[in-house]
Design a protein around this motif. Structure first.
Motif, PDB file in Angstrom:
ATOM      1  N   GLU A 109       0.913  -1.180  -0.002  1.00 21.35           N
ATOM      2  CA  GLU A 109      -0.014  -0.119   0.161  1.00 21.35           C
ATOM      3  C   GLU A 109       0.907   1.298  -0.054  1.00 21.35           C
ATOM      4  OE1 GLU A 109      -2.424   2.594   3.393  1.00 21.35           O
ATOM      5  OE2 GLU A 109      -2.635   0.197   3.505  1.00 21.35           O
ATOM      6  N   LEU A 110       1.984   1.290   0.979  1.00 24.93           N
ATOM      7  CA  LEU A 110       2.784   2.359   0.860  1.00 24.93           C
ATOM      8  C   LEU A 110       3.654   2.602  -0.472  1.00 24.93           C
ATOM      9  CD1 LEU A 110       4.051   1.810   4.546  1.00 24.93           C
ATOM     10  CD2 LEU A 110       2.452   3.592   3.802  1.00 24.93           C
ATOM     11  N   ILE A 111       4.119   1.446  -0.989  1.00 28.54           N
ATOM     12  CA  ILE A 111       4.624   1.660  -2.250  1.00 28.54           C
ATOM     13  C   ILE A 111       3.822   2.091  -3.155  1.00 28.54           C
ATOM     14  CG2 ILE A 111       5.737   0.135  -4.086  1.00 28.54           C
ATOM     15  CD1 ILE A 111       6.471  -1.713  -2.189  1.00 28.54           C
ATOM     16  N   LYS A 112       2.609   1.954  -3.426  1.00 34.64           N
ATOM     17  CA  LYS A 112       1.774   2.585  -4.529  1.00 34.64           C
ATOM     18  C   LYS A 112       1.469   3.849  -3.899  1.00 34.64           C
ATOM     19  CE  LYS A 112      -2.437   1.661  -6.204  1.00 34.64           C
ATOM     20  NZ  LYS A 112      -3.841   1.021  -6.542  1.00 34.64           N
ATOM     21  N   THR A 113       1.226   4.380  -2.741  1.00 35.26           N
ATOM     22  CA  THR A 113       0.500   5.380  -2.261  1.00 35.26           C
ATOM     23  C   THR A 113       1.538   6.587  -2.386  1.00 35.26           C
ATOM     24  OG1 THR A 113      -1.033   4.479  -0.663  1.00 35.26           O
ATOM     25  CG2 THR A 113      -0.361   6.758  -0.579  1.00 35.26           C
ATOM     26  N   HIS A 114       2.717   6.454  -1.905  1.00 30.31           N
ATOM     27  CA  HIS A 114       4.001   7.298  -1.858  1.00 30.31           C
ATOM     28  C   HIS A 114       4.788   7.208  -3.080  1.00 30.31           C
ATOM     29  CE1 HIS A 114       2.430   8.689   2.028  1.00 30.31           C
ATOM     30  NE2 HIS A 114       2.487   7.378   2.461  1.00 30.31           N
ATOM     31  N   GLY A 115       4.728   6.263  -4.042  1.00 34.51           N
ATOM     32  CA  GLY A 115       5.781   6.203  -4.869  1.00 34.51           C
ATOM     33  C   GLY A 115       6.917   5.717  -4.464  1.00 34.51           C
ATOM     34  N   VAL A 116       7.115   4.534  -3.859  1.00 31.98           N
ATOM     35  CA  VAL A 116       8.475   4.291  -3.068  1.00 31.98           C
ATOM     36  C   VAL A 116       9.404   3.732  -4.178  1.00 31.98           C
ATOM     37  CG1 VAL A 116       9.422   2.485  -1.799  1.00 31.98           C
ATOM     38  CG2 VAL A 116       7.603   3.477  -0.790  1.00 31.98           C
ATOM     39  N   THR A 117      10.651   4.424  -3.941  1.00 31.73           N
ATOM     40  CA  THR A 117      11.641   3.772  -5.000  1.00 31.73           C
ATOM     41  C   THR A 117      12.799   2.888  -4.543  1.00 31.73           C
ATOM     42  OG1 THR A 117      13.063   6.036  -4.357  1.00 31.73           O
ATOM     43  CG2 THR A 117      11.349   6.067  -6.147  1.00 31.73           C
ATOM     44  N   HIS A 118      12.867   3.227  -3.102  1.00 34.53           N
ATOM     45  CA  HIS A 118      14.003   2.153  -2.786  1.00 34.53           C
ATOM     46  C   HIS A 118      13.592   1.708  -1.265  1.00 34.53           C
ATOM     47  CE1 HIS A 118      15.931   4.864  -5.541  1.00 34.53           C
ATOM     48  NE2 HIS A 118      16.888   3.936  -5.625  1.00 34.53           N
ATOM     49  N   MET A 119      14.139   0.654  -1.113  1.00 37.33           N
ATOM     50  CA  MET A 119      14.080   0.150   0.272  1.00 37.33           C
ATOM     51  C   MET A 119      15.262  -0.954   0.607  1.00 37.33           C
ATOM     52  SD  MET A 119      11.152  -2.803  -0.876  1.00 37.33           S
ATOM     53  CE  MET A 119      10.994  -3.625   0.654  1.00 37.33           C
ATOM     54  N   CYS A 120      15.510  -1.565   2.207  1.00 37.80           N
ATOM     55  CA  CYS A 120      16.387  -2.432   2.318  1.00 37.80           C
ATOM     56  C   CYS A 120      15.993  -3.492   3.164  1.00 37.80           C
ATOM     57  CB  CYS A 120      17.569  -1.489   3.137  1.00 37.80           C
ATOM     58  SG  CYS A 120      18.399  -0.445   2.314  1.00 37.80           S
ATOM     59  N   GLY A 121      16.503  -4.425   3.236  1.00 33.35           N
ATOM     60  CA  GLY A 121      16.214  -5.572   4.234  1.00 33.35           C
ATOM     61  C   GLY A 121      16.865  -6.811   4.055  1.00 33.35           C
ATOM     62  N   ALA A 122      16.602  -7.757   5.091  1.00 34.39           N
ATOM     63  CA  ALA A 122      17.430  -8.977   4.921  1.00 34.39           C
ATOM     64  C   ALA A 122      16.430 -10.009   4.148  1.00 34.39           C
ATOM     65  CB  ALA A 122      17.218  -9.556   6.487  1.00 34.39           C
ATOM     66  N   PRO A 123      17.034 -11.089   3.766  1.00 35.26           N
ATOM     67  CA  PRO A 123      16.341 -11.967   2.802  1.00 35.26           C
ATOM     68  C   PRO A 123      14.931 -12.420   3.127  1.00 35.26           C
ATOM     69  CG  PRO A 123      18.640 -12.752   2.764  1.00 35.26           C
ATOM     70  CD  PRO A 123      18.390 -11.825   3.896  1.00 35.26           C
ATOM     71  N   ILE A 124      14.549 -12.469   4.618  1.00 38.82           N
ATOM     72  CA  ILE A 124      13.272 -12.784   5.171  1.00 38.82           C
ATOM     73  C   ILE A 124      12.319 -11.701   4.830  1.00 38.82           C
ATOM     74  CG2 ILE A 124      14.053 -11.532   7.572  1.00 38.82           C
ATOM     75  CD1 ILE A 124      11.878 -13.747   8.745  1.00 38.82           C
ATOM     76  N   VAL A 125      12.429 -10.276   4.853  1.00 32.88           N
ATOM     77  CA  VAL A 125      11.741  -9.449   4.316  1.00 32.88           C
ATOM     78  C   VAL A 125      11.205  -9.597   2.801  1.00 32.88           C
ATOM     79  CG1 VAL A 125      11.466  -6.972   4.154  1.00 32.88           C
ATOM     80  CG2 VAL A 125      12.693  -7.774   6.025  1.00 32.88           C
ATOM     81  N   TYR A 126      12.217  -9.909   2.010  1.00 30.75           N
ATOM     82  CA  TYR A 126      11.818 -10.011   0.627  1.00 30.75           C
ATOM     83  C   TYR A 126      11.195 -11.205   0.391  1.00 30.75           C
ATOM     84  CZ  TYR A 126      14.692  -6.091   0.014  1.00 30.75           C
ATOM     85  OH  TYR A 126      15.374  -4.779  -0.131  1.00 30.75           O
ATOM     86  N   ASN A 127      11.563 -12.427   1.345  1.00 27.37           N
ATOM     87  CA  ASN A 127      10.775 -13.625   0.904  1.00 27.37           C
ATOM     88  C   ASN A 127       9.512 -13.527   1.397  1.00 27.37           C
ATOM     89  OD1 ASN A 127      11.005 -16.175  -0.170  1.00 27.37           O
ATOM     90  ND2 ASN A 127      11.780 -17.216   1.890  1.00 27.37           N
TER      91      ASN A 127
END
Length: 549
Positions: free
Chosen positions: A268-286
């Motif tokens: 929801e946040l990616i779509k609403t705010h037009g997120v361009t970048h993020m970071c995380g451990a493999p568990i987050v992306y998985n």
């Protein structure tokens, strides 16, 4: 020639006009001056500009200074990724003090040790963690810090235990407060504790120079450019959020704060705010990849992500692309401010088949743009290992993005810096291009019948199984082979698999001696930053051995 005078050493000295100690605090001042009306932070219904954030930070710094906080003092924070946590990364060092961000998953005894060891004089506390902080304060042996509550209207529950609420403290401060920039860029800016598996954790002390350089390196390595919209999926307490509070300020970007990792909320946040970048451990992306409402193909917004870990599974790298996230692998430790190496992409990688591209991108890579070096050395000779992809040594760093040392622990500091390099404890090789490839932590290598088995290699195969969500491999004591691999597997929701099936799958993909000889199904313990707690799994194996004996 002896006695020769160097003409460039005479009358060309440092002065106020040509030398200023590096500090990431300057990033905030610049963005507030150049982009005062640009959005700096969004969180739930709140929004701040860079001018407002700068004023808020100076106000809180003024409040801290009025309460005697200055050089050599420690201010702790037990907060999720809310605006106050981001502001603390500027307000605290503006007074000359050091910020100690606490892991929000710690128990009371661990917190009490860190507060005592670091000498925290003030602590910021979110209501969600009021109970554990209250207990920790009772367990402290030294003076108790002043508690400042940071209320969060989006969180239902918790309680206030402090003497004042954060917004009231900010309101009491002076927005014209002049930040106390360091007279020496070597001055400490932050204190972070390692997640030690035995005994007390070590307090990692970092400095203004390293924080400044790593913040800029993040922009270069992560391709942030100007005005990125950064989603806080990475905990700010973890290595100061890999220095990204300072990075986003340097790039005059937008901090999209996030209290906890929830896939639906993230999309929801990616779509609403037009997120361009993020970071995380493999568990987050998985977790995002396997979310039922994950957008696929053209429905997914393109996002650039940094992923850290010993070696992210190929399945995660491929899966992230399917939901619109292009990942770049970075590697580091608390002692090097988070990431200090990057798998720098080369021309042509995007044209490779997905599986081959993922194999290239899972390497730990080369030094960060502003780090001096990362390589693999023989710890006995301190010579670089051959670039053959086979010769194993220890991964080591050197440069300005390396900690000052461990607080009140000279012995550990000397050992960490032996031979003029920082010793990571990770085992790796160098490929023909000089890219570092981690094989395992030294304590995670499994020696089975005299053969070395990389737990990372076995885990990578397990992640390729369609039913596997998370996997970890540790050594299981064996009367014949000494040790054999044991796999812990957490299945995807609704998926099924048997021990025999998992073992057969692995055997079809690798040598027999590397194949797990036992599979344990169920939830796998993880830290708050998404790292699997292998020491608990190793302890489980050792306990099973003791019982059987």
């Amino acid at each position: 020639m002896d006695g020769k005078v160097n003409q460039y050493d005479i009358g060309l000295d440092k002065n106020a006009a040509n030398y200023v100690p590096l500090t990431p605090l300057s990033f905030l001042a610049r963005s507030a001056a150049v982009y005062p009306n640009h959005t700096s932070t969004v969180y739930e219904g709140r929004r701040f500009t860079w001018a407002e954030t700068y004023a808020r930070c100076r106000r809180f710094a003024s409040y801290l200074a009025a309460h005697g906080i200055g050089g050599g003092d420690t201010v702790a924070a037990m907060l999720p990724n809310v605006p106050a946590m981001n502001e603390a990364h500027f307000a605290v060092p503006m007074t000359g003090a050091v910020l100690n961000t606490l892991n929000i998953r710690l128990d009371a005894p661990s917190i009490a040790f860190q507060l005592d060891h670091g000498g925290a004089r003030i602590i910021l506390v979110d209501p969600e963690f009021a109970d554990v902080i209250s207990e920790a304060l009772k367990l402290m042996s030294g003076p108790k810090p002043l508690v400042i509550d940071v209320d969060d209207s989006s969180f239902a529950g918790g309680k206030r235990i402090g003497e004042i609420e954060y917004e009231a403290a900010v309101a009491q401060g002076d927005a014209s407060f002049a930040p106390r920039y360091p007279d020496d860029e070597w001055n400490a800016i932050a204190l972070s504790y390692t997640s030690g598996t035995t005994g007390n954790p070590k307090g990692v002390v970092t400095h203004h120079r390293g924080a400044y350089l790593n913040a800029v390196s993040n922009i270069l390595a992560g391709g942030l450019g100007q005005h990125p919209v950064y989603l806080w999926t990475l905990p700010m307490f973890h290595c100061n959020g890999w220095c990204f509070p300072w990075t986003v300020a340097a790039a005059a970007g937008v901090n999209v704060c996030l209290r906890r990792v929830e896939p639906t909320k993230i999309f929801e946040l990616i779509k609403t705010h037009g997120v361009t970048h993020m970071c995380g451990a493999p568990i987050v992306y998985n977790t995002l990849i396997n979310a039922p409402d994950a957008p696929k193909g053209t429905a997914a917004r393109r996002v650039t992500g940094l992923i850290a870990g010993a070696a992210p599974p190929v399945a995660v790298l491929e899966g992230a692309e399917s939901i619109g996230i292009k990942l770049t692998h970075v590697y580091g430790l608390t002692e090097v401010y988070g990431p200090a190496s990057v798998c720098a992409e080369q021309p042509g990688w995007d044209e490779l088949p997905a599986a081959e591209r993922a194999q290239m991108k899972r390497r730990q890579g080369v030094s960060y743009p502003l780090e001096e070096a990362v390589t693999v050395l023989d710890p006995e000779t301190m010579c670089e290992v051959p670039r053959d992809g086979q010769s194993i040594g220890e991964v080591m760093f050197r440069g300005n993005i390396v900690m000052k040392g461990y607080l009140k622990n000279e012995k550990a500091t000397r050992e960490a810096f032996a031979g003029g390099w920082f010793h990571t404890g990770d085992l790796g090789v160098l490929d023909e291009h000089g890219y570092v490839i981690i094989k395992d932590r030294s304590k995670d290598i499994i020696i089975s019948g005299g053969e070395n088995v990389s737990s990372v290699e076995v885990e990578d195969i397990l992640y390729k199984h369609p039913a596997v969500l998370f996997a970890a491999v540790v050594a299981k004591p064996d009367p014949k082979w000494g040790e054999v691999p044991c796999a812990f597997v957490e299945l995807k929701e609704g998926a099924n698999a048997t021990e025999a099936e998992i073992i057969a799958y692995c055997r079809s993909q690798m040598s027999g001696f590397k194949t797990p000889k036992m599979v344990v199904f169920g939830p796998i313990p993880k830290t708050s930053t998404g790292k699997i707690q292998k020491f608990l799994l190793r302890n489980q194996m050792q306990s099973a051995k003791a019982i059987s004996a």
